[in-house]
Design a protein around this motif. Structure first.
Motif, PDB file in Angstrom:
ATOM      1  N   PRO A   1       0.814  -1.226   0.000  1.00 46.39           N
ATOM      2  CA  PRO A   1       0.000   0.000   0.000  1.00 46.39           C
ATOM      3  C   PRO A   1       0.844   1.271   0.000  1.00 46.39           C
ATOM      4  N   GLU A   2       1.893   1.270   0.803  1.00 50.29           N
ATOM      5  CA  GLU A   2       2.757   2.452   0.858  1.00 50.29           C
ATOM      6  C   GLU A   2       3.476   2.670  -0.474  1.00 50.29           C
TER       7      GLU A   2
ATOM      8  N   SER B   1       3.159   5.955  -2.883  1.00 52.89           N
ATOM      9  CA  SER B   1       4.336   6.729  -3.308  1.00 52.89           C
ATOM     10  C   SER B   1       4.376   6.873  -4.821  1.00 52.89           C
ATOM     11  N   LEU B   2       4.052   5.809  -5.534  1.00 52.92           N
ATOM     12  CA  LEU B   2       4.049   5.877  -6.992  1.00 52.92           C
ATOM     13  C   LEU B   2       3.003   6.857  -7.498  1.00 52.92           C
ATOM     14  N   ARG B   3       1.852   6.869  -6.863  1.00 54.62           N
ATOM     15  CA  ARG B   3       0.799   7.796  -7.287  1.00 54.62           C
ATOM     16  C   ARG B   3       1.191   9.239  -6.982  1.00 54.62           C
TER      17      ARG B   3
ATOM     18  N   CYS C   1      -4.948  -2.405  -0.764  1.00 54.40           N
ATOM     19  CA  CYS C   1      -3.652  -1.823  -1.116  1.00 54.40           C
ATOM     20  C   CYS C   1      -3.746  -0.319  -1.352  1.00 54.40           C
ATOM     21  N   LYS C   2      -4.888   0.255  -0.976  1.00 52.12           N
ATOM     22  CA  LYS C   2      -5.108   1.707  -1.048  1.00 52.12           C
ATOM     23  C   LYS C   2      -5.088   2.236  -2.473  1.00 52.12           C
ATOM     24  N   LEU C   3      -5.311   1.358  -3.435  1.00 51.34           N
ATOM     25  CA  LEU C   3      -5.438   1.815  -4.805  1.00 51.34           C
ATOM     26  C   LEU C   3      -6.800   2.448  -5.023  1.00 51.34           C
TER      27      LEU C   3
ATOM     28  N   LEU D   1      10.121  -1.668  -5.996  1.00 51.35           N
ATOM     29  CA  LEU D   1       9.884  -0.869  -7.195  1.00 51.35           C
ATOM     30  C   LEU D   1       9.991   0.624  -6.893  1.00 51.35           C
ATOM     31  N   VAL D   2       9.626   1.025  -5.683  1.00 50.93           N
ATOM     32  CA  VAL D   2       9.708   2.440  -5.308  1.00 50.93           C
ATOM     33  C   VAL D   2      11.156   2.918  -5.352  1.00 50.93           C
TER      34      VAL D   2
END
Length: 696
Positions: A246-247, A251-253, A277-279, A433-434
Motif C-alpha cells: 500500500p505504501e 508513493s508511486l501515485r 492496497c489503497k489503490l 519498485l519504489v
C-alpha cells in the motif's frame, strides 16, 4: 495408521517413522468429524470427494525432508502454483495426505488408509479454459473426473439440475469469499462410465499425436469430457499482500505515475484487493463495465467518457493534499472492467473509447483478464501515447504483459521464474519498485540527461575553436592542434571526469527522494534534458570557444610564436574551461571526483609537454616557447574566468530566483535538522505553487 497432532494436522506412520506435512493448517472440528463418519450421509460423501479432489487434481510433487528427530519426517509439497500447494496442505490437514506421485499414479493416505489412485489422464490449466482436470482410476475400479477452476469457467460446465441448492449456496459463498479479497476456485466431479472413458481415451490419443493443431485438439477433447459435472464445493485462499505494497502504491501515485492493476481474479476479489492496497478509496466514483455483448460495452464506454468529461474538474495532480476553501470538489474515477468485456473491445473500433475512458480515470482495474488481454491493455497505451509503460508481475501469465511494456519487471517468488526470465529487471518484492523508480530512476535520468548535454557541449566547444581557426587559414586543411592532442581531448583529457561524475554524483540523497515522491516529476517534466537546455549548451559552447580562441589570438597576434604554440594554448585552455564547467555543476564532491577533475587538468599539461618534447612529432618544443612567461599563466586564468562567468551567473540567478523542486530539496538537505523534523505535508514543491520558495 492415522494420528492427529496439535489438533490441526494429521501425520502418517510409514514403518517406524512419522510423516507430517511441513505446513500445518487449522481445521474445523465439525468437518473433521463429518469426514471420520465416512459416507454415512450424502453430505459426508460430498466432503470426502471434495478433499479427494484437492489431493489428486494438481501437479504437486511431495518431497520427504529429514528433521533432527530421525523418526520424524516432513512432507514438503512442491509446485508451480502456491494456490495448489495451499489446497494440498489443506487436504492433508483433514486426513487426505498426498504421499507419493509418479507419472502414472499417486498414493494418498486417506484417513489412515493408504490408497493408490491411477492417473489415467490430465488436462493441465490454461488461460483459455481457466480450469484443469484429472481422470483418476480409484481403488474400487471406478473412474472419476475431478475438475477445478475459476467460477466463471466452472459454472458453464456444471449440471445445475443435479443439485441446484448446492449450486446456489456455492455462488453465495463465492461472492462472500471474493468480497473478503480471497482467491476462489470451484471444485467439481463426474463419474465416468467405461464407455465414456474409452471414448475420451481414443480422442485424447488422436489429439496428442496430431502433427498440426495439437493444442486446439487437446482443448477440444478437454472441453468434451469436462461437461455435466456435479459441484463439490469451493475454496477461498487468502493472497496476502507483500509488506509495503500500500505504501509503495501511494508513493508511486504521488510521483505522478498512474497505477493500473491487471489481474485474473474475479471482480469482487480484485476490488477488495484494490481497497486493501489503497489503490481504491471510498471517495472514488467507480465505473464498472461487465457485459457480454459489444453493444452493451459500447454504451457503457460512451457513458463513461461522458461522465468523466462532465464531472472532472481541473485539480492538482493526484497525491497533493491541498484543500482550498470555496474550490470545486475534485472527482476521482476508477474504471473496473472484466475480461469478458475486453473480448469485445480490444482489437475493435471500441479500443479508442476504452483509451479515452481509461486515461480519464485515476485508477484502472482489469479483472478476469487472460495473459494476451494484459498485453493488449499495455499495447493500448503504448501505441497511442509517448508515455513509458512499465509492467510488473510474478507469474507465467504475466510474461506477455512484461514483454509488451517498455520496461518489464519480474518478481521472483513462489509463482515460478517465468516472469523473471522474461523481464528487464527482477526483484524480490513489489515495494522495491519504489526505490528502483524514485531513487535509481531519478538518479539515472539526472545523470544521463546532464552527461548527454555535457558531451555535446564539451565537444562543440573544442570544435568551434578549430572552426574559428579555419576562418583565418582560407579554409585549408592546416590545423593548430596536433592529431595526437585532438584524439586525446575526447579520449583522455575530458572523458574520465565525465565518467566519474556520472557514477558518483547525486543531485539528491536517497532519503529525500523516498520521502518526497513528487521529486520524481522532474523527469516527467523533462527538466534535465530538453530542447531549451540543448540550445543553451550550444550557446555556451559558442561563447566559450570565442573566448578561448580570440583572447590568445589578439594577445599573441603581433608576437613571434608559431601556430603550434598557439594551438597548445587553445588546447590547454579548452580542457581547463570544460573541466571547470563540469566542476561548477557537481553537487556532491568526494575525493574521487576531486582527483579526476583536477588530475585530468594536470595530466593534460603533462601530456602536452611530453608530446612537444618528441622531435618526430609536429609542434616540437612549442609549449616551451610560451609557458615560461607569466603572460601564459595569466591568459589561462583570464580565459577560464571570462568563459565561465555567464554560466555561473545564469546558474546563480536560476537557483536563487527561480528554484525548481530539485534545488529546493538540495537546500533542504543542507539543513538536515529541518529535513528530519519538517512534516511531509508542510513541504510545498513547485508542482503546487511555482511562486513559493520553501527556504526563507
Amino acid at each position: 495408521m492415522l494420528k492427529q497432532t496439535h489438533s490441526y494436522a494429521f501425520a502418517v506412520t510409514v514403518g517406524d517413522q512419522l510423516w507430517r506435512p511441513k505446513m500445518p493448517v487449522n481445521t474445523d472440528s465439525d468437518l473433521v468429524r463429518l469426514l471420520r463418519d465416512g459416507g454415512a450421509t450424502e453430505e459426508g460423501k460430498s466432503a470426502y470427494e471434495f478433499f479427494l479432489a484437492l489431493a489428486t487434481c494438481n501437479t504437486i510433487v511431495p518431497l520427504v525432508l529429514n528433521t533432527l528427530d530421525p523418526k520424524q519426517k516432513l512432507i514438503d509439497y512442491q509446485g508451480e502454483s502456491p494456490d495448489e500447494q495451499a489446497l494440498v496442505y489443506a487436504a492433508a490437514a483433514y486426513g487426505f495426505v498426498l504421499v507419493e506421485r509418479s507419472s502414472g499414479h499417486v498414493v494418498i493416505d486417506v484417513l489412515g488408509e493408504r490408497q493408490r489412485f491411477d492417473l489415467l489422464g490430465l488436462h493441465e490449466f490454461d488461460s483459455d479454459r481457466k480450469r484443469m482436470s484429472v481422470i483418476v482410476g480409484c481403488p474400487d475400479k471406478t473412474v472419476k473426473l475431478f475438475v477445478k477452476g475459476a467460477d466463471s469457467s466452472m459454472f458453464s460446465i456444471i449440471n445445475r439440475d443435479l443439485d441446484p441448492e448446492v449450486t446456489r449456496l456455492t455462488e453465495l459463498h463465492l461472492h462472500s469469499y471474493s468480497s473478503l479479497g480471497l482467491r476462489t476456485l470451484v471444485i467439481g466431479m463426474r463419474d465416468l462410465s467405461q464407455a465414456d472413458f474409452d471414448e475420451w481415451q481414443s480422442a485424447y490419443e488422436h489429439a496428442s499425436t496430431a502433427v498440426f493443431g495439437r493444442g486446439n485438439l487437446l482443448r477440444a477433447v478437454a472441453a468434451q469430457i469436462e461437461s455435466n459435472v456435479s459441484i463439490l464445493g469451493a475454496s477461498g485462499i487468502e493472497d496476502k499482500l507483500q509488506k509495503g505494497v500500500p505504501e509503495a502504491i501511494e508513493s508511486l501515485r504521488q510521483a505522478g505515475i498512474k497505477v493500473w492493476v491487471l489481474t485474473g481474479d474475479k471482480q469482487e476479489t480484485a476490488i477488495s484487493i484494490g481497497y486493501s492496497c489503497k489503490l481504491l478509496t471510498n471517495e472514488m466514483t467507480q465505473i464498472v463495465i461487465n457485459h457480454n455483448t459489444m453493444e452493451a460495452c459500447k454504451k457503457s464506454l460512451e457513458d463513461a467518457v461522458a461522465l468523466t468529461s462532465k464531472l472532472r474538474v481541473i485539480s492538482p495532480p493526484a497525491g497533493n493534499a491541498v484543500s482550498v476553501v470555496g474550490s470545486p470538489r475534485v472527482v476521482s474515477f476508477a474504471l473496473v472492467i472484466d475480461g469478458n468485456s475486453l473480448v469485445y473491445i480490444l482489437d475493435t473500433q471500441l479500443e479508442e473509447q476504452l483509451f479515452k475512458a481509461a486515461t480519464a480515470c485515476n485508477v484502472v482495474l482489469c479483472c478476469r483478464v487472460a495473459p494476451l488481454q494484459k498485453a493488449g491493455i499495455v499495447a493500448l497505451i503504448k501505441n497511442r501515447t509517448d508515455d513509458m509503460t512499465l509492467a510488473i508481475g510474478d507469474g507465467a501469465n504475466d510474461v506477455s504483459m512484461i514483454q509488451m511494456a517498455d520496461v518489464g519487471i519480474g518478481i521472483s517468488g513462489q509463482e515460478g521464474r517465468q516472469a523473471v526470465m522474461s523481464s528487464d529487471f527482477s526483484m524480490g518484492q513489489f515495494r522495491f519498485l519504489v526505490t528502483l523508480l524514485l531513487v535509481h530512476g531519478h538518479w539515472n535520468y539526472q545523470r544521463m540527461g546532464y552527461m548527454i548535454l555535457y558531451n555535446f557541449y564539451k565537444n562543440a566547444a573544442f570544435v568551434f575553436v578549430l572552426f574559428w581557426y579555419v576562418l583565418y587559414t582560407a579554409y585549408t586543411l592546416t590545423t593548430a592542434v596536433s592529431e595526437w592532442s585532438s584524439m586525446l581531448y575526447s579520449v583522455l583529457y575530458t572523458a574520465l571526469p565525465t565518467i566519474i561524475v556520472a557514477i558518483f554524483d547525486k543531485d539528491l540523497s536517497r532519503r529525500t527522494l523516498l520521502k518526497y515522491p513528487k521529486l520524481y516529476g522532474s523527469g516527467q517534466r523533462e527538466e534535465r534534458y530538453n530542447k531549451k537546455l540543448f540550445v543553451f549548451c550550444m550557446m555556451e559552447s559558442v561563447w566559450q570557444s570565442l573566448v578561448i580562441f580570440y583572447i590568445p589570438y589578439f594577445v599573441y597576434r603581433r608576437s613571434t610564436i608559431d601556430v603550434s604554440s598557439l594551438g597548445d594554448i587553445w588546447l590547454v585552455a579548452a580542457v581547463i574551461v570544460v573541466n571547470c564547467h563540469l566542476a561548477l555543476d557537481v553537487v556532491r564532491w568526494n575525493w574521487v571526483i576531486h582527483a579526476f577533475i583536477w588530475g585530468t587538468i594536470a595530466a593534460t599539461a603533462i601530456c602536452v609537454v611530453v608530446l612537444d618534447s618528441i622531435w618526430l612529432l609536429p609542434g616540437y618544443w612549442a609549449i616551451y616557447y610560451v609557458m615560461g612567461s607569466g603572460l601564459f599563466w595569466a591568459l589561462l586564468l583570464i580565459i577560464t574566468v571570462a568563459a565561465l562567468v555567464p554560466h555561473f551567473v545564469v546558474k546563480v540567478f536560476g537557483e536563487y530566483f527561480m528554484p525548481d523542486d530539485i534545488q529546493i530539496g538540495r537546500e533542504m538537505e543542507k539543513f538536515s535538522g529541518d529535513l528530519i523534523h519538517t512534516p511531509r505535508s508542510e513541504i510545498q514543491m513547485r508542482t503546487l505553487s511555482r511562486n513559493q520558495n520553501l527556504i526563507s
